[in-house]
Write an enzyme that holds these catalytic residues in place. Structure first.
Site, PDB file in Angstrom:
ATOM      1  N   THR A 290       0.870  -1.187   0.000  1.00 31.09           N
ATOM      2  CA  THR A 290       0.000   0.000   0.000  1.00 31.09           C
ATOM      3  C   THR A 290       0.903   1.231   0.000  1.00 31.09           C
ATOM      4  O   THR A 290       1.344   1.669  -1.045  1.00 31.09           O
ATOM      5  CB  THR A 290      -0.969  -0.006   1.197  1.00 31.09           C
ATOM      6  OG1 THR A 290      -0.245  -0.213   2.408  1.00 31.09           O
ATOM      7  CG2 THR A 290      -2.016  -1.086   1.035  1.00 31.09           C
TER       8      THR A 290
ATOM      9  N   LYS B 173       4.221  -6.839   3.951  1.00 29.72           N
ATOM     10  CA  LYS B 173       3.909  -5.448   3.632  1.00 29.72           C
ATOM     11  C   LYS B 173       3.672  -4.716   4.939  1.00 29.72           C
ATOM     12  O   LYS B 173       3.164  -5.264   5.918  1.00 29.72           O
ATOM     13  CB  LYS B 173       2.695  -5.318   2.698  1.00 29.72           C
ATOM     14  CG  LYS B 173       1.343  -5.708   3.263  1.00 29.72           C
ATOM     15  CD  LYS B 173       0.624  -4.687   4.104  1.00 29.72           C
ATOM     16  CE  LYS B 173       0.569  -3.341   3.420  1.00 29.72           C
ATOM     17  NZ  LYS B 173      -0.082  -2.315   4.333  1.00 29.72           N
TER      18      LYS B 173
ATOM     19  N   THR C 126       2.148  -8.721  12.628  1.00 32.40           N
ATOM     20  CA  THR C 126       2.241  -7.393  12.056  1.00 32.40           C
ATOM     21  C   THR C 126       1.630  -7.312  10.684  1.00 32.40           C
ATOM     22  O   THR C 126       1.619  -8.282   9.963  1.00 32.40           O
ATOM     23  CB  THR C 126       3.707  -6.947  11.967  1.00 32.40           C
ATOM     24  OG1 THR C 126       3.737  -5.609  11.518  1.00 32.40           O
ATOM     25  CG2 THR C 126       4.476  -7.786  11.018  1.00 32.40           C
TER      26      THR C 126
ATOM     27  N   GLU D 103       6.755   5.042   7.310  1.00 36.07           N
ATOM     28  CA  GLU D 103       6.330   6.193   6.506  1.00 36.07           C
ATOM     29  C   GLU D 103       7.144   7.438   6.860  1.00 36.07           C
ATOM     30  O   GLU D 103       7.123   7.906   8.003  1.00 36.07           O
ATOM     31  CB  GLU D 103       4.837   6.437   6.708  1.00 36.07           C
ATOM     32  CG  GLU D 103       4.000   5.335   6.058  1.00 36.07           C
ATOM     33  CD  GLU D 103       2.531   5.408   6.398  1.00 36.07           C
ATOM     34  OE1 GLU D 103       1.746   4.777   5.656  1.00 36.07           O
ATOM     35  OE2 GLU D 103       2.171   6.051   7.390  1.00 36.07           O
TER      36      GLU D 103
ATOM     37  N   ASN E 213       0.211  10.530   5.515  1.00 34.32           N
ATOM     38  CA  ASN E 213      -1.054  10.176   6.146  1.00 34.32           C
ATOM     39  C   ASN E 213      -2.120  11.252   5.988  1.00 34.32           C
ATOM     40  O   ASN E 213      -3.310  10.948   6.000  1.00 34.32           O
ATOM     41  CB  ASN E 213      -0.814   9.860   7.618  1.00 34.32           C
ATOM     42  CG  ASN E 213      -0.184   8.488   7.780  1.00 34.32           C
ATOM     43  OD1 ASN E 213      -0.862   7.481   7.654  1.00 34.32           O
ATOM     44  ND2 ASN E 213       1.120   8.437   8.010  1.00 34.32           N
TER      45      ASN E 213
ATOM     46  N   SER F  25      -6.582  10.467  -0.534  1.00 35.00           N
ATOM     47  CA  SER F  25      -6.788  11.312  -1.710  1.00 35.00           C
ATOM     48  C   SER F  25      -6.267  10.654  -2.975  1.00 35.00           C
ATOM     49  O   SER F  25      -5.586   9.653  -2.914  1.00 35.00           O
ATOM     50  CB  SER F  25      -6.084  12.657  -1.503  1.00 35.00           C
ATOM     51  OG  SER F  25      -4.699  12.481  -1.370  1.00 35.00           O
TER      52      SER F  25
END
Length: 408
Positions: free
Chosen positions: A162, A188, A199, A280, A403, A408
């Site tokens: 993702t 992932k 996880t 991230e 995030n 979007s």
């Protein structure tokens, strides 16, 4: 869900050359679950007799695919088995519609592959709260089944991503009774990472023969030392799932074998660390070593308190050796601590000891150390023999940007 194009600076050089695992085949397809033009569904089919073990999130808002898998783990192992994963949509918080989606997908996989419904395991990852367009997945099952190949595990790793910036894979080989046994795994995970079981999404395959009960016990114990020792942002997903499949194709019974257990743990820890490296917006990979705690459990509580502290993580992002924030995190953890016995080091630089700054501490040396991409924060509580190691990353503007734009 924002499309991530820049690969993490902490990423490995490339996807590893994973050994083919006898008894399992993979296929991927672009089903358009959320986006067009990217692979987003992975199918793996295992031979009859494959043992399947699993650990899952303990979130109170578990997704329907998780609940379905939990019901199926521990069932009969005589028939073939299948795993189907989609990215782009988590099929979480979708009520009865989510149950319908899982039922439709598992039945369709069974019809196409011949795998009993009770042996079809599904996972979904992506946006929470939106109905899964399962008909798009079902429409691609014939194509997936026809494309199954034993050497397509890298494509499978890519299809389940993702916000990941790179596909994650790891492997190990071990000699048992003169024969080679292989373990290969993919994962992932990038955000919403603070496991409370396993996880993210992780799929590990081995050609060893292991009885299901023994496989389940081994997986649970190893999870606590690997995936349950990492955190990116302190948030536990609704969809965390880890499935371990032992096909037995090597003909080697590894039940209770210590060397096999070590190989499995090496693969799991490698994948867990890769998830942290892909946190991230991450620019720093951080190992936190806690020793001298009253117990191992206390050591882990302290380690995670440090790893999850936004103040610690932002100081690391800013390359600031602000050891006072480590002291703060220890003090708030709830586990036993004594200020006047506490010692803290950044790498080999002792910054604090016995409740005060170290007399040899030099801020410029610590600041120079913090510029490295890989850091070690060591804490000794001075209370006992308890110890634990956890892994995390820094918290940067990149995390906020990813995030904020996620849907979007």
């Amino acid at each position: 869900m924002a499309t991530i194009t820049k690969v993490s600076p902490l990423a490995p050089a490339g996807f590893p050359d994973l050994p083919v695992i006898g008894g399992v085949r993979f296929a991927t397809v672009a089903a358009g679950v959320r986006y067009q033009g990217r692979t987003d569904v992975m199918l793996a089919v295992m031979d009859p007799g494959t043992s399947v073990a699993g650990v899952f999130t303990r979130s109170a808002t578990r997704a329907t695919p998780v609940l379905d898998c939990q019901d199926k783990i521990g069932g009969a192992c005589d028939g073939p088995a299948a795993i189907l994963v989609n990215s782009g949509n988590a099929n979480a918080f979708t009520g009865h519609y989510g149950q319908t989606s899982v039922a439709e997908v598992t039945q369709a996989v069974s019809d196409v592959t011949g795998v009993p419904v009770a042996r079809v395991f599904t996972s979904s990852t992506g946006v929470i709260g939106e109905p899964l367009p399962h008909e798009r997945i079902v429409a691609q099952l014939e194509a997936l089944n026809g494309a199954l190949a034993p050497d397509a595990i890298e494509a499978a790793a890519q299809a389940i991503m993702t916000t990941d910036t790179f596909p994650k894979g790891a492997s190990a080989k071990v000699e048992i009774d003169g024969k080679t046994v292989s373990v290969s795994g993919i994962a992932k995970g990038s955000g919403m990472i603070a496991p409370d079981m396993a996880t993210m999404l992780v799929y590990i395959f081995t050609d060893a023969k292991v009885e299901q009960g023994a496989l389940q016990q081994m997986l649970g114990a190893t999870t606590d030392r690997t995936f349950n020792c990492i955190t990116v942002d302190s948030d536990t997903s609704t969809s965390d799932s880890l499935l371990l499949c032992a096909t037995g194709a090597s003909g080697v019974d590894a039940t209770g074998n210590a060397a096999f257990a070590e190989a499995l743990e090496a693969v799991m820890l490698d994948l867990a660390k890769q998830v942290v490296r892909d946190g991230e917006g991450a620019t720093k990979f951080v190992e936190i070593r806690v020793t001298g705690a009253a117990s191992d459990a206390d050591a882990k509580v302290h380690g995670l308190a440090i790893a999850n502290s936004p103040l610690v993580k932002t100081a690391i992002a800013g390359e600031d050796p602000n050891w006072g924030r480590v002291v703060m995190a220890i003090g708030k953890s709830g586990a036993a601590a004594d200020r006047d016995l506490l010692s803290i080091s950044f790498g080999d630089i002792r910054v604090a000891e016995k409740g005060w700054v170290s007399p040899d501490y030099r801020e410029d040396k610590a600041a120079a150390y913090m510029k490295q991409q890989e850091l070690v924060i060591a804490v000794d509580l001075g209370l006992g023999d308890g110890q634990s190691t956890v892994w995390t990353c820094d918290l940067t503007h990149g995390y906020i940007e990813i995030n904020a734009d996620y849907r979007s």
